[in-house]
Design a protein around this motif. Sequence first.
Motif, PDB file in Angstrom:
ATOM      1  N   TYR A   1       0.799  -1.228   0.000  1.00 56.25           N
ATOM      2  CA  TYR A   1       0.000   0.000   0.000  1.00 56.25           C
ATOM      3  C   TYR A   1       0.831   1.278   0.000  1.00 56.25           C
TER       4      TYR A   1
ATOM      5  N   ALA B   1     -11.252   2.029  -3.486  1.00 60.07           N
ATOM      6  CA  ALA B   1     -11.844   2.000  -2.153  1.00 60.07           C
ATOM      7  C   ALA B   1     -11.423   0.765  -1.359  1.00 60.07           C
ATOM      8  N   LYS B   2     -11.329  -0.371  -2.029  1.00 63.45           N
ATOM      9  CA  LYS B   2     -10.997  -1.603  -1.319  1.00 63.45           C
ATOM     10  C   LYS B   2      -9.931  -2.370  -2.092  1.00 63.45           C
TER      11      LYS B   2
ATOM     12  N   PHE C   1      -8.340  -7.371   0.905  1.00 65.47           N
ATOM     13  CA  PHE C   1      -9.639  -7.356   1.566  1.00 65.47           C
ATOM     14  C   PHE C   1     -10.543  -8.431   0.954  1.00 65.47           C
TER      15      PHE C   1
ATOM     16  N   GLY D   1     -10.825  -9.206   7.293  1.00 62.40           N
ATOM     17  CA  GLY D   1     -11.138  -8.256   6.227  1.00 62.40           C
ATOM     18  C   GLY D   1     -11.187  -6.835   6.758  1.00 62.40           C
ATOM     19  N   ALA D   2     -11.843  -6.662   7.904  1.00 59.89           N
ATOM     20  CA  ALA D   2     -11.976  -5.325   8.483  1.00 59.89           C
ATOM     21  C   ALA D   2     -10.606  -4.776   8.857  1.00 59.89           C
TER      22      ALA D   2
ATOM     23  N   GLU E   1      -7.816  -5.528   7.444  1.00 64.37           N
ATOM     24  CA  GLU E   1      -7.092  -5.218   6.204  1.00 64.37           C
ATOM     25  C   GLU E   1      -7.513  -3.840   5.679  1.00 64.37           C
ATOM     26  N   ILE E   2      -8.821  -3.594   5.705  1.00 67.49           N
ATOM     27  CA  ILE E   2      -9.334  -2.299   5.244  1.00 67.49           C
ATOM     28  C   ILE E   2      -8.775  -1.177   6.126  1.00 67.49           C
ATOM     29  N   THR E   3      -8.758  -1.406   7.427  1.00 65.16           N
ATOM     30  CA  THR E   3      -8.258  -0.383   8.345  1.00 65.16           C
ATOM     31  C   THR E   3      -6.783  -0.108   8.073  1.00 65.16           C
TER      32      THR E   3
ATOM     33  N   TYR F   1      -5.161  -0.618   5.287  1.00 64.92           N
ATOM     34  CA  TYR F   1      -5.065   0.069   3.994  1.00 64.92           C
ATOM     35  C   TYR F   1      -5.410   1.548   4.140  1.00 64.92           C
ATOM     36  N   ARG F   2      -6.544   1.811   4.791  1.00 63.19           N
ATOM     37  CA  ARG F   2      -6.998   3.203   4.882  1.00 63.19           C
ATOM     38  C   ARG F   2      -6.033   4.045   5.707  1.00 63.19           C
TER      39      ARG F   2
ATOM     40  N   TYR G   1      -3.181   4.800   3.454  1.00 66.57           N
ATOM     41  CA  TYR G   1      -3.630   5.648   2.347  1.00 66.57           C
ATOM     42  C   TYR G   1      -3.927   7.072   2.823  1.00 66.57           C
TER      43      TYR G   1
END
Lengths: 216, 394
Positions: B56, B82-83, B87, B159-160, B162-164, B166-167, B170
Motif C-alpha cells: 500500500y 476503495a478496497k 480485503f 477483512g476489516a 485489512e481495510i483499516t 489500507y486506509r 492511504y
Amino acid sequence: MVENISKLLSDLEENRVLELVKELIQKGENPNKILEAVGNGMRLIGERWKSKEYFTPEVIFGAEISHEITEILNPILENNINNEEKKPIILIGTVKGDIHDIGKNIIISLLRAEKFGIYDLGVDLPPEVFIEKIKELKPNILGLSGLLTLAVDSMKELIDKISEEGLRENIKIIIGGPFLSEKTCNYVGADAYTNNGDDGIEIIKNWMVNYNGKGC
Amino acid sequence: MAKVVNPNKLFRQRVRAFGAMRDLKQPKFTPFVIPTKEWAIEFYGKHDLAAYNYNYSLIEKVLDHLYDNIPMDGLTPSYPGAKPAPFFDALGAKTYKFPGRDLDVNTASQFPQNNIYMEANEYPEFIDDPIKFFLDKSIPRKHSNLRESPRKELNLIKGAMEITRYRSIYYSILLKIAQKYGIPPIFQSSIPTGPLDFIGDFLRTLTQLFIDIKRQPEEVKAAADAIVPILVKYGESAFAKPATVPAIMVPLHVGMFLRPKDFEEFYWPSFKKMAVTLINDGFTPVFHGESDWTPYIEFLSELPKGSIWLFEKIDWDRADEELTNLAFGGTIPLDLLRFGNPEKVISEVQSQIDKYSPRGGFFLCTPMPLMSIADAKPENVMALAKYLFEKNFM
Ligand code: B12
C-alpha cells in the motif's frame, strides 16, 4: 398465424408469443417457418430501436424471448436440419482487458436476424484467440468491441498481429464503441468504426453485398 | 513549480473554489481535476500495476510524482481504489479480478458481472428486509469465506483489519500530499452506485435487471426504493465531522439505458430520493453520469441545488442553459489529450472556461478516468496543468 409471431415478439408480448409458438408446433407448423418469423420479429425490434422507440433493455428482452422460442424449437429442429447455403461469416468479440458486452450482444442479436453466420467469441480476448478463430473459420468480417479507452491499444495490437500473420487482406474489420473516432480508427488500422449499432449494422450489411468504400 | 506558493493557502483557496462552484457562485478560478487511477501508475513507471495491490505505501511515490508534475485542485481516487485485493482475499470474494491475482500484472482490474446473487423470485424477500437478505443470502453467496461460523466471523475481522490497515496508510499519504501541494482530498468518499444501479450491479447483473423490469416491474421499483436509506447511510457515515465540501462520489450507469418514460418510472423516484436526502443532510453528492444524459435533462432540472455532476456526455449548451440548479464538468475530450498537442489543448480548454465559467457551477474534468498512459499524452496534461496553475495562482 406464423406472421403473428413477428408482431407479438416485436411488441415484447412474452407470454402470448410463447403460447402461440407452442400452439403452432402442436398443429405441426414447420419449425423453420417459426424461426424465420422470429428473425423478422427481431428485425422489427431493430427498426423500433433505430427510431428510438426502443432502447437497450427492449432489445435485450426481445433477444431473451427469441432465445426462449429457439429453446422450444431445438428438439424439433434437430431432426429437421436443412442444409443451408454457405453464409457469410462474421466474427465478433470484445478485445483484451475489456469485459463490456451489452453493446456487442445487441449487435449480435440484430445481425442474427439478418441470417449471417455470427460467431461470438466473448470478452477480454487476447489476440491469439482471434487469430486462431480467423484461421479456423476464415470469416469475411471481424467486429471488435471496446468501451474502455485501453481497448484502443488492444485493438491496435490485435490488428497488427493479424497483418503479421498475413491474414489482413482477406478480412474487413469494423470496430465499435462509444468513444471511437476516425482518429482511433486510423490509429488501430481498422476499415471502419462506429459509435452506434445502426450505422454499424448498415456498414456490415453493405460489406456483405459489396464494399462501398465507407469507413475511416 | 507548485512549491513556490504556500500550500496552506493553496489548500484553502481550492476548497473555497469547490464550495463556490457547488453553490453556483463565481469561484475565484475554475477548479481543475482529472481522475488518473491507472494512468498515474504508468506515468510514474516504476512498478507494474500488481505491485500496488499488496504494497500500500508504494502509492505515495506515484501521487508525489503525479502532483509534482501535474498540479490539480482536488485529489481524485487513486489505484487500487476503495478496497484493495487483500480485503477481497480475506472474504473470499471473486467479484473483482485483479492484476497479478487473476489477470496479467499490468491489466487494469475488472468487474465482470457474470454471477447472480439474488434470484428473480427473491425480490420480495429482499424488499422485506434488505440487510437480512445481505447477511443470509447475497453475502455468503458472494464470499466463500463468509459462509459458516465461526470461520465467518474470523474472516470478517481479518477483512476489516485489512481495510483499516489500507486506509490508515492511504490517508496518511493523502495528508502528506495535502501538506506538500495544498491539494484537498475531497473526492475520496463514495457510494458504490445509485439505487436501481445497485440492484443491477451487485445482485442481478444489468442484463437480468433489464429483463426483470419487463417481467416484474413492481418488484424492481420496490427493491430500488428499499436500498435508498442503506446507500445514504453508507455514504454519510464516511464523515466524522462536517467538512466544507463533504463530497460523496456516486457513479451512475443504469438510468441512461432506459427510455425517458421508463427512466421516470423505474429510475428517477428512488434516485431523486437519495439525491435529495444527501443534499438536505448537508452533503455534496458528486454524481458521475456515465454515457449520455441529454434525454434526461428535464428530470435533472428538478433537483434542489447542491449537487455536482460529472457528465460523460450531454448536450453541454443545453445543460448550461437548462441545468441552472447544478454544477457540472466533463468537457475535456480524451481525443484532445490523446491526439492533440499542448497549444491545442490549452486553447480549447481556455475557450471552455470562457464559455462555461460565467455560470459559476463549472469545473474542468475529462468525461471519464484516464486508464492507460496512451489515453492522454503526459506532455499535454502537464502543459494544461501548468497553464492553469500559473493563471490561477501566480
Ligand atoms: C454498463 C457499463 C458497465 C457495466 C458493464 C456490463 C456489461 N455486461 O457489459 C459494468 C458495471 C460491469 C461496468 C464495469 C466497468 N466499467 Co463500465 N461502463 C458501462 C457504461 C455505463 C455503458 C456501457 C454500455 O453497455 N452501453 C450500452 C451499449 C448498448 O452501448 P455500446 O456499448 O456503446 O454499444 C453500441 C455501440 O458502441 C456499438 N458497438 C459496440 N460494440 C460494437 C461492436 C461492433 C462490431 C459494432 C459493429 C458495433 C458496436 O453498437 C452498440 C449498440 O448501439 C459505460 C459508459 C459508456 N459510454 O459506454 C461505462 C464505461 C465504459 N466503464 C468504465 C469503467 C471505468 C468501468 C470499470 C473499469 C469500473 C470499475 N472500476 O469497476 C469496470 C470494469 C470494466 C473492465 N475492466 O472491462 C468507463 C471507462 C473509462 C475509461 N477510461 O476507459 C466508462 C466509459 C464509464 C465512465 N464514464 O467512466 N461498466
